[in-house]
Scaffold this active site. Structure first.
Site, PDB file in Angstrom:
ATOM      1  N   VAL A  23     -57.878  48.464  28.189  1.00  0.00           N
ATOM      2  CA  VAL A  23     -58.512  50.178  28.240  1.00  0.00           C
ATOM      3  C   VAL A  23     -59.049  50.484  29.114  1.00  0.00           C
ATOM      4  O   VAL A  23     -59.560  51.048  29.362  1.00  0.00           O
ATOM      5  CB  VAL A  23     -59.203  50.085  26.928  1.00  0.00           C
ATOM      6  CG1 VAL A  23     -58.937  49.434  25.609  1.00  0.00           C
ATOM      7  CG2 VAL A  23     -60.596  49.044  27.189  1.00  0.00           C
TER       8      VAL A  23
ATOM      9  N   TYR B 267     -75.121  46.272  29.321  1.00  0.00           N
ATOM     10  CA  TYR B 267     -74.117  46.565  27.755  1.00  0.00           C
ATOM     11  C   TYR B 267     -75.325  47.385  27.068  1.00  0.00           C
ATOM     12  O   TYR B 267     -74.383  48.262  26.504  1.00  0.00           O
ATOM     13  CB  TYR B 267     -74.256  44.822  27.248  1.00  0.00           C
ATOM     14  CG  TYR B 267     -73.630  45.096  25.885  1.00  0.00           C
ATOM     15  CD1 TYR B 267     -72.713  45.462  25.582  1.00  0.00           C
ATOM     16  CD2 TYR B 267     -74.899  44.840  25.018  1.00  0.00           C
ATOM     17  CE1 TYR B 267     -71.774  44.978  24.498  1.00  0.00           C
ATOM     18  CE2 TYR B 267     -74.219  45.168  23.088  1.00  0.00           C
ATOM     19  CZ  TYR B 267     -72.946  45.326  23.350  1.00  0.00           C
ATOM     20  OH  TYR B 267     -72.357  45.074  21.985  1.00  0.00           O
TER      21      TYR B 267
ATOM     22  N   SER C  87     -73.114  49.997  19.828  1.00  0.00           N
ATOM     23  CA  SER C  87     -74.177  48.763  19.061  1.00  0.00           C
ATOM     24  C   SER C  87     -75.664  48.625  19.119  1.00  0.00           C
ATOM     25  O   SER C  87     -75.990  50.051  19.732  1.00  0.00           O
ATOM     26  CB  SER C  87     -74.362  47.867  20.730  1.00  0.00           C
ATOM     27  OG  SER C  87     -75.614  46.943  20.325  1.00  0.00           O
TER      28      SER C  87
ATOM     29  N   ALA D  94     -76.996  49.505  28.430  1.00  0.00           N
ATOM     30  CA  ALA D  94     -76.137  51.365  28.791  1.00  0.00           C
ATOM     31  C   ALA D  94     -75.359  51.381  28.269  1.00  0.00           C
ATOM     32  O   ALA D  94     -75.002  53.213  28.172  1.00  0.00           O
ATOM     33  CB  ALA D  94     -76.419  51.061  30.233  1.00  0.00           C
TER      34      ALA D  94
ATOM     35  N   ASN E 152     -62.875  50.312  19.466  1.00  0.00           N
ATOM     36  CA  ASN E 152     -63.520  48.812  19.246  1.00  0.00           C
ATOM     37  C   ASN E 152     -63.514  47.694  20.402  1.00  0.00           C
ATOM     38  O   ASN E 152     -64.684  46.947  20.671  1.00  0.00           O
ATOM     39  CB  ASN E 152     -62.310  47.995  18.090  1.00  0.00           C
ATOM     40  CG  ASN E 152     -63.819  47.290  17.848  1.00  0.00           C
ATOM     41  OD1 ASN E 152     -64.961  46.572  17.613  1.00  0.00           O
ATOM     42  ND2 ASN E 152     -62.641  45.984  18.807  1.00  0.00           N
TER      43      ASN E 152
ATOM     44  N   SER F 248     -57.395  41.502  17.678  1.00  0.00           N
ATOM     45  CA  SER F 248     -56.729  40.498  17.153  1.00  0.00           C
ATOM     46  C   SER F 248     -57.946  39.482  16.978  1.00  0.00           C
ATOM     47  O   SER F 248     -57.825  38.746  16.266  1.00  0.00           O
ATOM     48  CB  SER F 248     -56.430  40.056  18.864  1.00  0.00           C
ATOM     49  OG  SER F 248     -57.576  39.734  19.558  1.00  0.00           O
TER      50      SER F 248
ATOM     51  N   GLY G 276     -59.226  46.534  20.906  1.00  0.00           N
ATOM     52  CA  GLY G 276     -59.593  45.407  20.604  1.00  0.00           C
ATOM     53  C   GLY G 276     -59.580  44.703  18.836  1.00  0.00           C
ATOM     54  O   GLY G 276     -60.202  43.821  18.523  1.00  0.00           O
TER      55      GLY G 276
END
Length: 251
Positions: A64, A155, A142, A157, A90, A14, A12
């Site tokens: 992924v 998100y 995070s 979790a 990432n 870009s 991830g």
């Protein structure tokens, strides 16, 4: 912190934290593979910037959450860059979905990319990493993995899962491979901008007010922490999570 003669794959990458990390490690001497799903033009621009630094770089397309595509990505990185020393997991998505509007499809996609994708990439990378003299995996979690995530429960979790996976893999892959994670707070990226109405002041002000350092973070700051964890300066650190949250947990 030198990464001369090292090969790095950042998933991830870009845009956002991934892009900043790829450029940071390239500046420190690494050859870097840029993974993307659909933003081919953006990925190629990152590759060009890295090549302008005198380093080697390739763009590799892979979702992924797909075992087949992840396996192919690792083979391509190994063939084109000559091995793998550092994997930075990432790639991630943030899809607001509060309980009252719970969407199973969005939930499954979030888990498949943020958590399952992390595991798939780590699994396929291990055979290549074991050939390195100093192999490292750095996961991007995070702060929401440790906080009540109202509005983004799945998100949160998924990132809690990344934190647990980090500690589990650190134990199971020791002593050969170190595994650590960085847990950013709200950072100025395309992904978080979409969830905060493009950093609409009314939405981000409460976050800033609860952050002792009184600002949102920048991707480049997170990238520097990732670089530290991936470097030999962190050679005795594994199974740890560094929170780059501006002190949010002190609220």
């Amino acid at each position: 912190m030198s990464f001369e003669n090292k090969v790095v794959l950042v998933t991830g990458s870009s845009r956002g934290i991934g892009k900043a990390t790829a450029l940071e490690l390239a500046e420190r001497g690494a050859d870097v593979a840029i993974d993307y799903v659909s933003s081919e033009d953006k990925a190629k621009k990152v590759v060009d910037k890295i090549k302008d630094m005198g380093r080697n770089s390739v763009a590799v397309q892979a979702d992924v959450s797909s075992p087949e595509k992840v396996k192919r990505m690792m083979e391509e990185v190994n063939t084109k860059l000559g091995g793998l020393d550092v994997l930075v997991n990432n790639a991630g998505v943030l899809m607001p979905s509060p309980l009252q509007n719970f969407d199973k499809k969005k939930a499954m996609k979030t888990l498949e990319i943020n958590l399952i994708g992390n595991l798939l990439c780590s699994k396929e990378a291990v055979p290549y990493l074991k050939k390195s003299n100093d192999p490292v995996i750095v996961n991007v979690a995070s702060m929401m993995g440790e906080l009540p995530s109202v509005g983004i429960p799945v998100y949160g979790a998924s990132k809690a899962g990344v934190i647990n996976v980090t500690k589990t893999l650190a134990k199971s892959l020791a002593p050969k491979i170190r595994v650590n994670a960085v847990a950013p707070g709200v950072t100025k990226t395309d992904m978080t901008a979409k969830s905060t109405a493009g950093y609409d002041q009314e939405q981000v002000e409460p976050i800033i007010e609860k952050t002792p350092l009184n600002r949102l973070d920048e991707p480049e700051n997170v990238a520097e922490v990732i670089a530290f964890l991936a470097s030999d300066k962190a050679c005795f650190i594994t199974g740890n999570v560094i929170f780059c949250d501006g002190g949010y947990f002190l609220k």
